[in-house]
Enzyme design. Structure first.
Site, PDB file in Angstrom:
ATOM      1  N   TYR A  57       0.708  -0.999   0.060  1.00 18.18           N
ATOM      2  CA  TYR A  57      -0.373   0.286  -0.162  1.00 18.18           C
ATOM      3  C   TYR A  57       0.804   1.491  -0.470  1.00 18.18           C
ATOM      4  O   TYR A  57       0.159   2.097  -0.445  1.00 18.18           O
ATOM      5  CB  TYR A  57      -0.757  -0.156   1.574  1.00 18.18           C
ATOM      6  CG  TYR A  57      -1.355  -0.573   1.476  1.00 18.18           C
ATOM      7  CD1 TYR A  57      -2.046  -2.152   0.308  1.00 18.18           C
ATOM      8  CD2 TYR A  57      -2.788  -1.361   2.785  1.00 18.18           C
ATOM      9  CE1 TYR A  57      -2.418  -3.433   0.455  1.00 18.18           C
ATOM     10  CE2 TYR A  57      -3.264  -2.004   3.105  1.00 18.18           C
ATOM     11  CZ  TYR A  57      -3.483  -2.930   1.804  1.00 18.18           C
ATOM     12  OH  TYR A  57      -4.452  -4.372   1.925  1.00 18.18           O
ATOM     13  N   HIS A 115       0.324 -11.730   2.541  1.00 18.74           N
ATOM     14  CA  HIS A 115      -0.893 -10.823   1.619  1.00 18.74           C
ATOM     15  C   HIS A 115      -1.620 -11.980   0.984  1.00 18.74           C
ATOM     16  O   HIS A 115      -2.041 -11.780   1.184  1.00 18.74           O
ATOM     17  CB  HIS A 115      -0.562  -9.897   0.979  1.00 18.74           C
ATOM     18  CG  HIS A 115      -1.198  -8.754   0.455  1.00 18.74           C
ATOM     19  ND1 HIS A 115      -0.064  -7.323   0.946  1.00 18.74           N
ATOM     20  CD2 HIS A 115      -2.128  -8.723   0.486  1.00 18.74           C
ATOM     21  CE1 HIS A 115      -1.323  -6.267   0.375  1.00 18.74           C
ATOM     22  NE2 HIS A 115      -2.317  -7.198   0.147  1.00 18.74           N
TER      23      HIS A 115
END
Ligand SMILES: NC(=O)c1ccc[n+]([C@@H]2O[C@H](COP(=O)([O-])OP(=O)(O)OC[C@H]3O[C@@H](n4cnc5c(N)ncnc54)[C@H](OP(=O)(O)O)[C@@H]3O)[C@@H](O)[C@H]2O)c1
Length: 283
Positions: A57, A115
């Protein structure tokens, strides 16, 4: 609805490692720069304690800065980050975690997740072994995964004996993940819902949500987030806006009936973005 300025209390559940884990947290995808820091600080001021970031991110720095400037004790906040696909492997995962600590400026991370499993790379078990050792060293308090299927979870558990504390997956009324949630419950894994509002999409216009909002004197968004809470999954809605953050967290003062929960789950139609972890990979 609470008045502006009043801090909401978000209840917690106990993870399989003993951690008190909030029943709702803040998504931070796309919250970057000074505005991003201000948004995360506003959420903490409203009562959010769980902050969901990721290496990919590109806002770990902002989240760390928000933790320091929020005025809330570090020990009350839980920061999640995620190891990206390009950092799979034992040494790579150790390095990735040290880099996340450096970028956030934190002494420890509360929750580290793999992730994406990226099965064609076939390194998620090695990555998991590194995370077990990082937890042993107290650099990470809890360890879990994201986007793992039942088969992948079973492999991790069989090969290492360590059950993830959390599996963060796509979950919203269009994709309620009934089978996976049942597997999580059977193994003591906490479910976390990503894109809990289905990134808004047309979800909030659904008639059943409009009706239940009216009956309960809340908004359709609050009905959806309450549904997650009652399913036993921790939603992490993202909002940049302080009023919407407050609205999203204010879902602990009403309850849906079992029939109402079932009526929302009946909106099921499948994944929204084709991100099947067996085939979708992210680096
Ligand atoms: N593990 C993974 O692979 C994965 C994948 C995707 C996402 N995530 C995590 O999950 C978090 C949440 O998912 P998401 O960001 O994809 O989607 P989401 O939380 O379902 O939806 C976010 C969108 O809804 C809007 N919104 C939020 N609250 C609202 C409200 N009360 N009324 C109307 N609109 C509202 C936001 O706009 P405003 O900001 O303008 O309010 C934003 O456009 C992410 O931020 C990220 O932390 C993880």
């Amino acid at each position: 609805m609470s008045e502006n300025g009043h801090m909401l209390t978000i209840p917690t559940v106990t993870l399989n490692d003993g951690t008190a884990f909030p029943e709702l947290g803040l998504g931070t995808y796309n919250l970057r720069g000074a505005e991003g820091i201000a948004s995360v600080v506003a959420a903490v001021e409203a009562g959010y304690r769980l902050l969901d970031t990721a290496v990919n991110y590109e806002n770990e720095r902002e989240v760390g800065e928000a933790v320091r400037t929020s005025g809330v004790d570090r020990g009350e906040l839980l920061v999640t980050t995620k190891i990206p696909g390009r950092h799979h492997g034992y040494d790579e995962a150790v390095q990735s975690t040290h880099a996340s600590l450096a970028v956030t400026g934190l002494d420890y991370l509360d929750l580290s997740l793999i992730h994406w499993p990226n099965p064609s790379v076939d390194k998620y078990v090695d990555t998991w072994r590194a995370m077990i050792d990082l937890r042993e060293k107290q650099l990470v308090r809890s360890i879990g995964v994201s986007n793992f299927t039942e088969e992948m979870l079973t492999r991790l558990i069989d090969e290492t004996g360590v059950v993830p504390a959390v599996n963060q997956v796509e979950l919203h009324p269009y994709f309620p993940q009934g089978d996976l949630r049942a597997f999580h419950t059977a193994h003591g894994i906490r479910t976390e819902s990503w894109s809990p509002l289905a990134r808004r999409s047309e979800l909030l216009q659904e008639q059943v949500l409009q009706e239940l909002a009216e009956i309960n004197g809340v908004t359709p968004t609050q009905v959806v987030l309450r549904w997650h809470v009652q399913l036993g999954s921790t939603p992490i809605p993202k909002s940049a806006d302080a009023d919407r953050q407050r609205e999203n967290a204010d879902v602990f003062g009403f309850a849906l009936t079992d029939d109402e929960v079932a009526a929302i789950s009946a909106l099921e139609r499948g994944r929204l973005w084709n991100a099947d972890p067996n085939t979708h990979e992210e680096m």
